[in-house]
Design an enzyme around this catalytic site. Structure first.
Site, PDB file in Angstrom:
ATOM      1  N   ASN A 140       4.660   0.050   6.892  1.00 13.78           N
ATOM      2  CA  ASN A 140       4.772   1.425   6.399  1.00 13.78           C
ATOM      3  C   ASN A 140       4.361   2.482   7.416  1.00 13.78           C
ATOM      4  OD1 ASN A 140       2.173   0.378   6.062  1.00 13.78           O
ATOM      5  ND2 ASN A 140       1.711   1.706   4.326  1.00 13.78           N
ATOM      6  N   GLU A 236      -7.435  -5.282   4.397  1.00 13.68           N
ATOM      7  CA  GLU A 236      -7.095  -4.067   3.654  1.00 13.68           C
ATOM      8  C   GLU A 236      -5.845  -4.404   2.848  1.00 13.68           C
ATOM      9  OE1 GLU A 236      -5.795  -1.326   1.902  1.00 13.68           O
ATOM     10  OE2 GLU A 236      -4.759  -0.801   3.759  1.00 13.68           O
ATOM     11  N   CYS A 270      -0.904   2.725   1.035  1.00 16.22           N
ATOM     12  CA  CYS A 270      -1.970   2.104   0.246  1.00 16.22           C
ATOM     13  C   CYS A 270      -2.919   3.133  -0.333  1.00 16.22           C
ATOM     14  CB  CYS A 270      -2.728   1.089   1.099  1.00 16.22           C
ATOM     15  SG  CYS A 270      -3.465   1.779   2.589  1.00 16.22           S
TER      16      CYS A 270
END
Length: 463
Positions: A140, A236, A270
């Site tokens: 992303n 993460e 995120c």
């Protein structure tokens, strides 16, 4: 594969396409497990680290070079990811800031001296690099996701093997070359590319890898953690981040924050807003403002500087987002805007009265959707915010500072932002979550410490 400072010839190649036009941008190697082994061994022999001042100079020079080539890196990132150009331009600026902070922190690593109570000895601690770091990054943010892993690893004195997303590898390879141009010795960095089902386990589980840092989905993160058993981890794994809008919030600002946070990176972030939790007292005033802010977003060609939202990473991802939207409507939600797609392009989508247990908001939905969940009061807002498996970041909009601190203490997340959305970030502060959102902390200073180990020496003292 990128080893010893050059791209090695590969037998099998994978093309990389422009997400908007479909044009072939280039090809990268489909590395095998044997290739991964070669890459790790190429950097594992370098155990003596560079002096801190030299590491700092390399990172600072890399920031300068990246800023000089900002347009090139932004254009490449847009082409392979589909993220709109205005966002990838900001991404380059963020990457430069991360490099500069890492450069400053590289010379601030310090140990301590500890007079041992009850003994005539002095303990001296020094930070040392953890060793070989395997860095695995998602699609992303093809540049900054690489920088937030490589910059602290280099600042800590580690050697790194990078595995960028197979969907967006070209920006990562170009950045690796930039690091070498900035002075990083070639034997400290390798890049492997290819099928994550082959390359990921081979890298995370390699016996010469000392630490794995990974950003991606929860299932992929758990697979990486299993492969990396016994090694240090920094994971993460995404978020289901809420923006909590309370009775006294500035509703115009709330709508702007909600739209910006839900639709940035076409919702593929995120730390983006995945749930808008609004008290009933102001929901009827807030929702039209959110719809207007969403409708003002322009979606289409990501290469156009006027575009706010480009396509999702692929059609399957877009279809999955719409499936969840339609399921929420079937469960009672009101679809106010969007809810359609053209191939991988999903326009801004706003829903009201979304049930808190709808899959759309119970799981992390990676797409441009702003689902509004109505609640009675702050207590219910906290309960809804905490009701998912995730705990990354949250934003709270209220003018009552006492109420904010009470809410912040009860939210099970890694960060709570007053007057900002969960999307707020800075290279100076820690970033990471709790529960299924991961383990450990990024943010330059914090990641550098994650990538360091403490060595203690004791010597006779006094007595």
């Amino acid at each position: 594969m990128f080893v010893d400072g050059v791209l090695k010839a590969a037998g099998d190649l994978r093309p990389v396409h422009d997400r908007w036009t479909g044009a072939v941008l280039g090809s990268v190697a489909l590395d095998s497990a044997a290739d991964v082994d070669h890459a790790v061994r190429s950097v594992a022999g370098r155990r003596r680290t560079l002096p801190a001042e030299q590491r700092s100079r390399i990172l600072g020079r890399c920031a300068e070079l990246l800023r000089e080539r900002s347009d090139e890196f932004a254009a490449r990132s847009t082409a392979e990811s589909g993220v709109c150009r205005r966002e990838t331009t900001r991404e380059v600026a963020r990457a430069c800031a991360n490099l500069e902070v890492a450069a400053a922190e590289a010379v601030r690593l310090r140990g301590e001296t500890i007079p041992v109570p009850g003994a005539a000895r002095l303990a001296v601690t020094v930070p040392e690099p953890v060793g070989v770091v395997a860095a695995i990054t998602p699609f992303n943010r093809p540049l900054n996701q690489v920088v937030v892993k490589l910059a602290p690893a280099i600042a800590a004195g580690c050697a790194v093997v990078l595995k960028p997303s197979e969907r967006t590898p070209l920006t990562a390879l170009a950045f690796a070359e930039l690091l070498l141009a900035a002075g990083l010795p070639a034997e400290l960095l390798a890049v492997v590319t290819g099928d994550p089902r082959t390359v990921g386990p081979a890298l995370a589980g390699h016996p010469l890898v000392d630490m794995v840092t990974f950003t991606g989905s929860v299932p992929a993160g758990r697979a990486v953690a299993a492969a990396a058993a016994g090694r240090k981890l920094l994971l993460e794994l995404g978020g289901n981040d809420p923006l909590i809008v309370l009775d006294d919030a500035d509703l115009d600002r709330a709508a702007t924050l909600a739209a910006d946070g839900a639709f940035a990176t076409s919702g593929q972030s995120c730390r983006g807003i995945k749930r808008v939790i609004v008290t009933e007292a102001v929901a009827d005033e807030f929702v039209p403002r959110l719809v207007a802010a969403a409708a003002a977003k322009r979606c289409g060609d990501p290469h156009d500087p006027a575009t706010d939202l480009g396509p999702l990473i692929d059609e399957a991802a877009a279809a999955g987002v719409l499936d969840r939207v339609h399921a929420a409507v079937a469960a009672g939600a009101d679809l106010l805007l969007g809810g359609t797609r053209k191939e991988a392009l999903v326009p801004p989508t706003v829903l009201d009265r979304v049930p808190a247990d709808a899959v759309l908001v119970r799981e992390e939905t990676f797409g441009p959707v702003a689902p509004v969940i109505r609640v009675r009061d702050a207590d219910e807002a906290v309960a809804v915010a905490n009701s998912t498996a995730y705990g990354l970041q949250a934003g709270v909009l209220t003018g009552d500072s006492d109420l904010f601190w009470r809410i912040a203490a009860r939210l099970r997340v890694g960060a709570v932002n007053l007057g900002e959305g969960p999307q707020y970030d800075s290279p100076h502060i820690p970033f990471g979550g709790v529960k299924a959102s991961g383990y450990g902390r990024e943010g330059m200073r914090y990641a550098i410490h994650e990538m360091s180990v403490t060595k203690t020496m004791t010597v006779p003292y006094g007595g």
